[in-house]
Scaffold this motif. Structure first.
Motif, mmCIF file in Angstrom:
data_model
loop_
_atom_site.group_PDB
_atom_site.id
_atom_site.type_symbol
_atom_site.label_atom_id
_atom_site.label_comp_id
_atom_site.label_asym_id
_atom_site.label_seq_id
_atom_site.Cartn_x
_atom_site.Cartn_y
_atom_site.Cartn_z
ATOM 1 N N UNK A 177 -0.744 -2.931 -14.662
ATOM 2 C CA UNK A 177 -1.074 -3.149 -13.259
ATOM 3 C C UNK A 177 -1.901 -1.981 -12.757
ATOM 4 N N UNK A 178 -2.866 -2.299 -11.932
ATOM 5 C CA UNK A 178 -3.739 -1.257 -11.404
ATOM 6 C C UNK A 178 -2.934 -0.163 -10.723
ATOM 7 N N UNK A 179 -3.352 1.071 -10.970
ATOM 8 C CA UNK A 179 -2.652 2.196 -10.351
ATOM 9 C C UNK A 179 -3.375 2.647 -9.085
ATOM 10 N N UNK A 180 -4.214 1.786 -8.563
ATOM 11 C CA UNK A 180 -4.956 2.160 -7.367
ATOM 12 C C UNK A 180 -3.993 2.569 -6.256
ATOM 13 N N UNK A 181 -4.335 3.662 -5.624
ATOM 14 C CA UNK A 181 -3.460 4.140 -4.559
ATOM 15 C C UNK A 181 -3.786 3.456 -3.240
ATOM 16 N N UNK A 182 -2.762 3.273 -2.456
ATOM 17 C CA UNK A 182 -2.976 2.690 -1.133
ATOM 18 C C UNK A 182 -3.730 3.700 -0.278
ATOM 19 N N UNK A 183 -4.551 3.190 0.615
ATOM 20 C CA UNK A 183 -5.393 4.110 1.382
ATOM 21 C C UNK A 183 -4.896 4.291 2.814
ATOM 22 N N UNK A 184 -3.901 3.536 3.202
ATOM 23 C CA UNK A 184 -3.511 3.598 4.610
ATOM 24 C C UNK A 184 -2.012 3.773 4.768
ATOM 25 N N UNK A 185 -1.644 4.201 5.932
ATOM 26 C CA UNK A 185 -0.230 4.258 6.300
ATOM 27 C C UNK A 185 -0.031 3.400 7.541
ATOM 28 N N UNK A 186 1.208 3.116 7.796
ATOM 29 C CA UNK A 186 1.503 2.249 8.923
ATOM 30 C C UNK A 186 1.733 3.100 10.165
#
Lengths: 959, 189
Positions: free
Chosen positions: A437-446
């Motif tokens: 699975x892609x290890x791309x990091x999330x770019x946003x926070x809530x």
């Protein structure tokens, strides 16, 4: 290597072996050396790479060189990627290696001494025997002395090892690995003997199970630990090669394999073969292998192939020919044939559900079987089944929640922690934890609370996927392809008021701590307390690029201004989804926000009765805003939407997809947010009066000195005492009396001369500048001419004024209005044109306004402005010269009786004048003709056409 | 953490057969690809790769510098493949043109056709260039890494890569003004 040169970009560039290299600073030789370096070593610095690309963009031969290398590289990579040994190479090789202790063993093997405990106990014994034959006295003595304790130690070691393996489930000694839970009328083949499969039967390696009309459920164990479960569909055949390798020979099997299953080594994979077709390497959990024989799928479609359908996690599918390796993620199907594999876009849910439910129905039977495995199995299976009550994906997730920088799995875990660890979320996190699975990091926070469903959808989109919440009996899953429209509220170009206020706060931060664009967005996001999500996708490199400049800042004072500046620099647009601003390329935004829209038109109707005619005009106008010639309106946006919404020029590229409906309630159409913004801008234009265009010619109201104008400098010189006139373009000489003005102001003469030469006038400071038309009058845009000043004078004629102006403009200024569609909407005249056209229209409106003082209503329809009445009268006069004219073209025009009789300015196309001035016209019969007729006859001799443009007569080549 | 070749060799020599399995895993594709580039069929290349590893296993005790395992096994591969090529001399006569073609009427998969064509072109290169190309495009090593593995100067590796790519560009017609094919004799030893 990813800097693709746009196709066709080089078609007009210099070429040849010694190409100059365009305007870059590399020579071709240097460029070629760089290309070789780049291909061979990839050690070019960024600056060098940019220089090279700049050169390649301008030099065809180097471009060909580079492209050649790229194609070669691609081909080599593709070829090498397909080369691999046959399956089980290692196993065969290891089997082929001489066993330790054998006579064929290499010397170094024979010389080994008790290196490892288990196996070496046995090995050392054999070695000892071998040593006897070598006749080494010392060693033999050693053996004799210590034989008994060593033998005892070896025996104890063997016993301990055996116990260890038994209790820890090593494969060689493991308890029965496969246990049938439910047999139906299944058969089992064991060592060539077939028998009915009974519940609790244990399968040995190499055994096969064939199901009858009912499915067969198997529990896979390793010692006391559960590996997973298999459901064999009816009329299917499964071979257990060993505890982590199965073959589906016929029909379909559903595998649910635990991610944290016990493994003999870290490299051990759970694998399923469709022999001769595919090998499925499992790193995830639940999937189907269907060789297309009996139960599922279309037999015709998949005959000769296999269908791999993944419910959870990720599996790697290799075709038997090894010509392809495909990763299949949850919610996807992969069709595999010997030739290769391809992902299918079909909906897999029904297929999964059918088998899955059978498995779930049978799984409880596993409890109590086998004794050693039951507890673990219970514990594991307790998590596995789906909820039987619906899970609320709409529960609110409170902010703040740090997600930026986390992987999807980690992000889901954070969510789960916040929501008291619901199994549905834990299951989702598990799904996304596989190594493939892609290890791309999330770019946003809530930064604002939102429903769980929306959070997950945004998280999925952020890493380039989609999210599908499950219902009863269905697992939620992430998909590789993002879903089309974002669910929930349709995107809008306008933020909610509270967000508007939040973004209006000063943001003095210079982004010192931010290293990438992603971080800047997150910084603005957290400062303003809003959630900004940028679609990184194609622009990922741009987003992840390290900012070269320390202390980077964005222009603007408030968060909103800085955000705006950032979007402009990225050429991104934004769409608001409640409290989330989604940033993406304009085309993406249009795609994602394409929706039915409705705009009230009541402001246009204020104080006016509903006029069906102009309502129809408005509808036509909005409908006409579709960019012509393109099937997808989004493309037009993509091309043109670099400007801001408020730019009037954008009106012409607005997007309305589909029919436009207009009624008294409002305007209904379909578009994205940009299209909506442009329609909105259009409607605003209809309401707000356009400002007057400055009459530059009015600055030079003194009469022009009589005589021909030899060149523009003569006019500029005359104007010098009043205002500076600065040409920004090269003005041609005007010989042969091309321009002769009569009864005109210097400003008028300057204006017409400039226009006749194809240029324009504009004010720059205190000077008049002669420049390109577009620079002076702008690009064609929506222009609105309010007619309220006329209506105020003669309300009864309100309906007539638009028609009068629309009739007169093409008649008075054919060069500028002949092809312009003039529409009347809401008492205003609307057309697409530049500022010069608007200026001419405004002049005409002023003339009409003056005339209304004395003009009877009945004569409005035939009214002409005074300057045109005067010209018409002049041209209608009888010619007073002789009946036959003989003279040069220029002579007849400028020195004959005609010259004296014409009271208006006559301009001749300068080029035509130069060409025809000396043409001798002999005995031109003009007897009994009017001035106009004589002018026509003279013009025709030089193949010119007479047109009246405003208050001048213009002789131009016929077209 | 991945073991280095040297560590795996040491572990193999201390009796850990799995370590040798890891070495095989690491180098099998390269050896297999080298065999294919020699013109052997897939099954034969597989067998030859096996032979290379068996020989390596048997001779592992003689390897002085464990870190140079890669260079050493490529050397073994060179000998094994050369011997096999001599033994199969008839193959030189028929060459790769005799590689099993798909019968008329049966669609030829593009990938298979391309692979054969590329292998055919690679067969024309000197062995050293083939090895460098294989390490470059199959293993994805940089010239520096290749140089380290082969114990050769980086310049030599780059030069081989350069000559090989140049030749292939012409062979595939990717080079502007590609003329007749001159075998890269300059690099041949």
């Amino acid at each position: 290597m990813n800097d693709e040169v746009p196709p066709g970009f080089f078609s007009s560039g210099p070429s040849g072996p010694s190409g100059s290299g365009g305007n870059s600073s590399l020579s071709c030789e240097q460029a070629r050396r760089q290309i070789e370096r780049m291909i061979e070593d990839r050690d070019l610095k960024e600056v060098e790479r940019q220089l090279l690309l700049a050169h390649v963009r301008c030099c065809m031969s180097c471009k060909v060189e580079l492209e050649g290398y790229r194609r070669l590289e691609l081909r080599l990579k593709e070829t090498f990627s397909t080369l691999d040994t046959a399956p089980h190479f290692n196993e065969r090789l290891m089997a082929a290696l001489p066993p330790p202790g054998s006579s064929e063993s290499p010397e170094w093997v024979q010389s080994l001494r008790g290196a490892e405990p288990g196996e070496n106990a046995e090995r050392s014994g054999k070695i000892r025997v071998a040593a006897t034959t070598v006749s080494e006295p010392e060693r033999r003595t050693f053996s004799r002395v210590y034989w008994l304790p060593i033998a005892l130690t070896a025996l104890i070691a063997i016993a301990l090892t055996a116990t260890f393996f038994r209790t820890h489930g090593r494969e060689s000694e493991s308890p029965p690995p496969i246990v049938a839970n439910f047999s139906g009328d299944a058969r089992r083949m064991h060592k060539g003997i077939e028998s009915a499969l009974k519940r609790m039967d244990v399968l040995q390696n190499g055994d096969s199970v064939s199901s009858g009309d009912a499915p067969v459920n198997l529990t896979l164990t390793s010692g006391p630990q559960l590996i997973g479960a298999v459901m064999l569909a009816p009329r299917s055949k499964l071979v257990a090669v060993n505890r982590h390798r199965f073959e589906v020979h016929e029909g379909a099997a559903y595998f649910h394999i635990r991610k944290d299953r016990p493994k003999a080594s870290a490299n051990e994979h759970f694998e399923v073969d469709a022999p001769g077709i595919a090998n499925v390497r499992v790193t995830g959990t639940a999937f189907i292998v269907d060789v297309g024989a009996t139960v599922i799928g279309s037999k015709e479609l998949f005959a000769g192939g296999a269908l791999i359908c993944v419910e959870e996690g990720v599996v790697e599918v290799r075709s038997a020919s090894l010509s392809s390796v495909t990763q299949v993620v949850a919610g996807k199907e992969c069709r595999v044939t010997q030739a290769g594999s391809s992902l299918l876009e079909s909906d897999v849910k029904a297929r999964l559900l059918k088998l899955q439910q059978s498995v779930l129905a049978a799984l409880p039977v596993a409890r109590g079987t086998p004794p050693a495995a039951s507890k673990q199995a219970d514990a594991a299976l307790a998590v596995t089944p789906l909820s039987t009550v619906p899970f609320s994906w709409d529960m609110q997730v409170d902010a703040p929640l740090e997600l930026a920088g986390k992987t999807l799995a980690e992000g889901i875990e954070s969510l789960a922690e916040k929501l008291k660890r619901p199994p549905e979320l834990l299951s989702l996190a598990e799904q996304m934890r596989g190594p493939l699975v892609s290890r791309t990091e999330l770019s946003f926070s809530l930064h604002r609370a939102m429903p769980l469903r929306a959070v997950l959808a945004w998280m999925a989109r952020d890493v380039g996927g989609g999210f599908e919440p499950g219902g009863i009996g269905q697992r939620a899953c992430f998909t590789t392809a993002p879903t089309g429209n974002l669910r929930g509220v349709a995107g809008s170009g306008v933020p909610p008021d509270e967000i508007k206020k939040a973004l209006d706060v000063p943001l003095e931060d210079r982004f010192d701590q931010c290293k990438t664009v992603t971080e800047i967005i997150e910084r603005i996001s957290s400062s303003a307390g809003v959630t900004l999500i940028a679609e990184r996708g194609a622009a990922r490199e741009e987003f992840e690029r390290k900012l070269a400049e320390p202390g980077f800042n964005l222009p603007g004072h408030t968060a909103a201004e800085k955000l705006d500046a950032l979007l402009k620099s990225l050429r991104f647009n934004g769409a608001w989804y409640e409290h989330v601003l989604f940033l993406a390329s304009p085309s993406r935004i249009e795609n994602l926000t394409l929706t039915e829209r409705s705009v009230p038109v009541s402001p246009l109707l204020i104080g006016q009765p509903l006029n069906p005619r102009w309502l129809a005009d408005l509808k036509e106008l909005v409908q006409g805003l579709r960019y012509p010639g393109l099937h997808s309106p989004v493309k037009s946006i993509h091309v043109r939407a670099e400007a801001v919404f408020s730019d009037r020029a954008l009106a012409e590229t607005a997007v309305c997809s589909g029919p436009v409906e207009l009624s008294a309630e409002g305007l209904k159409y379909r578009s994205g947010v940009l299209g909506a913004a442009v329609v909105s801008a259009l409607l605003s234009e209809l309401i707000v009066d356009a400002p007057m265009v400055a009459e530059i010619s009015g600055l030079l109201s003194q009469p022009i000195a009589p005589g021909p104008v030899s060149d523009m400098n003569a006019l500029i010189g005359q104007a010098a005492h009043a205002v500076a006139v600065k040409p920004k373009v090269r003005l041609p000489a005007l010989s042969h009396q091309a321009f002769v003005f009569k009864g005109m102001s210097l400003g008028g003469a300057l204006e017409w001369s400039t226009w006749a030469l194809g240029y324009g006038l504009k004010l720059e400071g205190n000077a008049i500048v002669i420049a390109d038309t577009a620079e002076c009058y702008g690009a064609p845009a929506l222009q609105v001419l309010p007619l309220a000043s006329l209506t105020a004078r003669k309300p009864a004629l309100a309906d007539e004024f638009p028609n009068v102006i629309a009739r007169l403009l093409p008649q008075l200024y054919p060069a500028y209005f002949a092809e312009t569609r003039l529409r009347s909407i809401g008492g205003k005249l609307i057309f697409r044109g530049d500022k010069r056209q608007l200026q001419l229209a405004q002049r005409l409106r002023s003339d009409l306004e003056l005339a209304l003082e004395t003009l009877p209503a009945a004569k409005l329809s035939s009214w002409l402005p005074p300057f045109r009445q005067s010209i018409n009268a002049n041209l209608a006069e009888p010619f007073q010269g002789t009946g036959k004219l003989t003279r040069s073209f220029a002579g007849l025009l400028r020195q004959s009786e005609l010259k004296h009789q014409l009271r208006c300015s006559v301009l001749v196309d300068p080029v035509a004048m130069r060409e025809h001035a000396a043409d001798q016209i002999i005995d031109l019969d003009v007897s009994g003709g009017s001035v106009g007729k004589v002018l026509d006859a003279i013009a025709a001799k030089a193949r010119l056409k007479v047109t009246i443009e405003g208050d001048i007569i213009w002789l131009r080549p016929q077209r | 953490m991945a073991w280095s070749d040297a560590e795996l060799v040491s572990r193999t020599l201390s009796g850990d057969r799995e370590a040798f399995g890891k070495l095989v895993d690491r180098h099998r594709r390269t050896i297999f690809a080298l065999a294919l580039q020699r013109g052997f069929q897939s099954a034969e290349a597989d067998d030859l790769a096996q032979e290379v590893f068996v020989k390596a296993y048997q001779g592992l005790g003689r390897l002085q510098d464990h870190a140079s395992f890669a260079r050493w096994i490529y050397g073994i591969a060179g000998h094994v493949l050369a011997d096999a090529a001599r033994a199969y001399k008839r193959r030189d006569e028929v060459g790769l043109d005799q590689a099993p073609e798909i019968e008329a009427g049966e669609p030829v998969p593009n990938t298979a056709r391309d692979t054969t064509e590329v292998l055919r072109a690679l067969a024309e290169l000197p062995e050293e260039q083939r090895l460098v190309l294989t390490l470059r495009y199959l293993e994805g090593f940089s010239p520096k890494e290749i140089a380290e593995r082969l114990g050769q100067p980086r310049g030599t590796v780059r030069s081989r890569l350069h000559h090989a790519l140049n030749y292939l560009q012409t062979a595939f017609g990717f080079k502007a003004g590609a003329g007749s094919l001159a075998a890269p004799e300059a690099e041949r030893k």
